[in-house]
Design an enzyme around this catalytic site. Structure first.
Site, PDB file in Angstrom:
ATOM      1  N   THR A  62      46.793  47.423  35.989  1.00 19.55           N
ATOM      2  CA  THR A  62      45.935  47.828  34.888  1.00 19.55           C
ATOM      3  C   THR A  62      44.538  47.986  35.448  1.00 19.55           C
ATOM      4  O   THR A  62      44.320  47.774  36.636  1.00 19.55           O
ATOM      5  CB  THR A  62      46.040  46.732  33.793  1.00 19.55           C
ATOM      6  OG1 THR A  62      47.362  46.771  33.304  1.00 19.55           O
ATOM      7  CG2 THR A  62      45.088  46.867  32.637  1.00 19.55           C
ATOM      8  N   GLU A  90      55.269  50.612  29.730  1.00 17.46           N
ATOM      9  CA  GLU A  90      54.748  49.622  28.786  1.00 17.46           C
ATOM     10  C   GLU A  90      55.849  49.087  27.860  1.00 17.46           C
ATOM     11  O   GLU A  90      55.685  48.045  27.235  1.00 17.46           O
ATOM     12  CB  GLU A  90      53.633  50.284  27.981  1.00 17.46           C
ATOM     13  CG  GLU A  90      52.427  49.442  27.720  1.00 17.46           C
ATOM     14  CD  GLU A  90      51.526  49.213  28.925  1.00 17.46           C
ATOM     15  OE1 GLU A  90      51.478  48.066  29.398  1.00 17.46           O
ATOM     16  OE2 GLU A  90      50.849  50.147  29.392  1.00 17.46           O
ATOM     17  N   GLY A 100      47.956  41.382  33.644  1.00 17.62           N
ATOM     18  CA  GLY A 100      49.088  41.027  32.794  1.00 17.62           C
ATOM     19  C   GLY A 100      48.798  39.801  31.961  1.00 17.62           C
ATOM     20  O   GLY A 100      47.721  39.670  31.371  1.00 17.62           O
TER      21      GLY A 100
HETATM   22  O1  DON Z   1      49.183  45.183  28.087  1.00 16.50           O
HETATM   23  C1  DON Z   1      49.418  44.278  28.869  1.00 16.50           C
HETATM   24  O2  DON Z   1      49.201  43.116  28.625  1.00 16.50           O
HETATM   25  C2  DON Z   1      49.996  44.617  30.225  1.00 16.50           C
HETATM   26  N1  DON Z   1      50.671  45.871  30.166  1.00 16.50           N
HETATM   27  C3  DON Z   1      48.903  44.626  31.230  1.00 16.50           C
HETATM   28  C4  DON Z   1      49.431  44.859  32.597  1.00 16.50           C
HETATM   29  C5  DON Z   1      48.473  44.442  33.654  1.00 16.50           C
HETATM   30  O3  DON Z   1      47.420  43.957  33.425  1.00 16.50           O
HETATM   31  C6  DON Z   1      48.917  44.619  35.055  1.00 16.50           C
HETATM   32  N2  DON Z   1      47.896  44.140  35.989  1.00 16.50           N
HETATM   33  N3  DON Z   1      47.867  43.644  37.005  1.00 16.50           N
END
Ligand code: DON
Length: 563
Positions: free
Chosen positions: A373, A412, A465
């Site tokens: 992300t 997602e 995440g």
């Molecule tokens: O929306 C969320 O919480 C996840 N899809 C975020 C994913 C994410 O931050 C990946 N990063 N390292």
């Protein structure tokens, strides 16, 4: 307000909800002097520079946010992109207006709760893992409703980087390496990301001509350039040919939703953060509410960490129990943010002992969540702010590119709680509130956040995440103790998310003695070998009247302050 809806909504009502833009949230107009400079921190130097380029062209902070988001979509495709979604938290200085643009992806209408059962990998790899993107609609809405410049101007830096190419960095190389086996399965993706069948070396130039064309269509026609017409047709045909379930209606009916950000206070600091469909703001504020009953600065280091972990455990437990898309079921926002509710949670915390997560009352019908992300933070010379966290979920999303569009699709769908008994890619569990339903937004952990007190205004957030919220929590506590962005973005991190029941910690986050004391209290400890997160933060210090900015040393971003 969407977060006060008490009953599950049917599709007809959903359409009505999606069309509504919630009322502006007004605060008192600011009386303080403004920064007179601008600060941008993002995960990629070209994206930070794209933001300043647009400010120099007379754009406001929202135009700059369009430019940074779009540039990241091109130069950091591992993290976000037109095929993904995210949240933009906005503050307008002239009248104190604040809102959150929810550009989260939605499940296609043909999605079913059990669509990933007994199909290992189907929620993370390939076309079936992809939800309907929200990013292009978010960019168009930001520009049209809040920007000063035409979308074509704000998208120009991204189009340039897609056409002329950009130099691949070490992070890109490493993340692409980790997703290479999936990308290799899809010729339309390998052609772009594995030129001549090989992983591009750091510093080689990567061009994305199809993506440039798609961006140009959005520049010309706004959201219709993506959600209708040729691009939409290519997206649907390509997804369906690869086993996906998108339809043209899914795309044509996608709408962003403006929502009231969630608000809280910690030791005199106003906290403003992401509302559902993200869990970010609620879990952050709930944990801060629990911690507000302690004087953490007076506690010794181990006691401090124990208390923070116990607060994380309880707030993430509520995430798993209660949180999901507020347009599909009641989310008890007011209760979870209530100070008395936090006092009740606090009363179950012992100083000498960890509470095993299994002892917390209430278990979600088992399910879990996952993390790549990106985040950026901006304050402009007038004190306007944007905190945006954008995602395609795992590095390089689903690994699938819709042929002829250059658009790498998200995975997602894995953020739904879809397989009872198992966590998602991030080990998160969840229940029916986050079960797959047609047209529903999957629960996120993204937490773009503003902090404000008499000392200043902070804008921050991170990818990571499930760990996003605990990272922002540690940064907020660090802000409360008087530290600056460089400290928030670099401090060693530790994390607890209820299940799995244990503390995960970065190298350097716990001394041997602290680890031993925490273990003696009953905590299970996992020492991580790698550091995590890529926090981007800016601070307007009202006292010194200086802007400062910090980019996480774990990443390759750039934080700049300029007149
Ligand atoms: O929306 C969320 O919480 C996840 N899809 C975020 C994913 C994410 O931050 C990946 N990063 N390292």
């Amino acid at each position: 307000m969407t977060n006060r809806m008490h009953k599950p909504k049917r599709l007809a009502c959903l359409y009505a909800c999606l069309l509504c833009v919630t009322a502006p949230l007004r605060a008192n107009p600011p009386s303080e002097p403004q920064p007179a400079q601008a600060a941008i921190a993002s995960a990629h130097p070209l994206a930070t520079r794209a933001g300043f380029e647009i400010l120099a062209k007379g754009g406001n902070v929202f135009d700059a946010a369009v430019a940074v988001s779009a540039a990241l979509a091109v130069v950091e495709p591992s993290g976000s992109g037109l095929g993904g979604g995210g949240y933009w938290l906005l503050h307008r200085a002239s009248d104190g207006f604040e809102t959150m643009i929810d550009g989260r992806e939605k499940a296609p209408y043909a999605a079913r709760a059990d669509m990933y059962r007994s199909r290992p990998g189907a929620s993370t790899d390939g076309a079936l893992a992809a939800a309907i993107p929200g990013m292009p609609a978010g960019l168009a809405h930001l520009a049209e409703r809040y920007g000063r410049l035409p979308l074509a101007v704000s998208l120009a830096p991204a189009i340039r980087h897609a056409e002329n190419g950009f130099a691949v960095g070490h992070k890109f190389h490493k993340l692409l390496g980790s997703r290479q086996p999936v990308i290799r399965r899809f010729p339309s993706a390998s052609r772009i990301f594995l030129p001549k069948g090989k992983l591009p070396e750091p510093f080689s130039v990567l061009r994305q001509p199809d993506l440039a064309e798609t961006l140009k269509r959005i520049a010309r026609s706004g959201r219709d350039g993506f959600y209708r017409g040729e691009v939409a047709e290519k997206l649907v045909d390509s997804v369906r040919a690869a086993g996906g379930i998108w339809s043209e209606t899914d795309l044509a009916s996608y709408r962003i939703i403006e929502r009231r950000p969630v608000k809280g206070a910690y030791r005199g600091i106003k906290v403003t953060s992401a509302a559902p469909s993200s869990s970010g703001g609620i879990v952050l504020i709930e944990a801060l509410n629990v911690l507000s009953g302690y004087d953490l600065e007076k506690a010794d280091e181990t006691a401090r960490k124990h208390l923070i972990v116990e607060a994380m455990r309880r707030a993430y437990h509520d995430r798993a129990l209660y949180l999901g898309d507020p347009d599909y079921g009641y989310v008890p926002v007011e209760r979870l943010l209530n100070a008395d509710y936090a006092a009740g949670l606090r009363s179950t915390i012992r100083f000498d002992k960890a509470l095993p997560s299994a002892m917390l009352a209430g278990e979600p019908e088992q399910n879990a969540e996952a993390a790549n992300t990106t985040h950026f933070s901006i304050i402009d010379r007038d004190g306007n702010r944007v905190a945006a966290t954008l995602s395609i979920n795992l590095p390089f999303g689903s690994g699938f590119v819709a042929a002829g569009t250059g658009v790498l699709l998200n995975n997602e769908m894995d953020d739904f709680a879809s397989s009872p008994g198992t966590g998602n890619a991030f080990g998160l569990v969840g229940g029916t509130a986050n079960a797959i339903q047609p047209g529903k937004r999957m629960l996120s952990s993204m937490a773009p956040t503003f902090l404000e007190n008499e000392r200043g205004v902070a804008v921050l957030g991170s990818p990571g995440g499930s760990r996003i919220i605990s990272m922002v929590l540690l940064a907020a506590l660090d802000y409360a103790e008087g530290h600056d962005p460089d400290s928030w973005v670099s401090l060693p991190r530790f994390h607890h998310q209820y299940l799995p029941d244990g503390i995960q910690y970065e190298p350097g986050a716990l001394s041997q003695a602290e680890a031993a004391t925490l273990a003696a209290k009953g905590h299970r400890l996992t020492a991580l070998t790698e550091r995590y997160g890529d926090m981007q933060a800016v601070l307007w210090n009202k006292k010194t009247r200086a802007l400062s900015a910090g980019s996480d040393p774990r990443g390759e971003g750039l934080a700049l302050v300029r007149p």
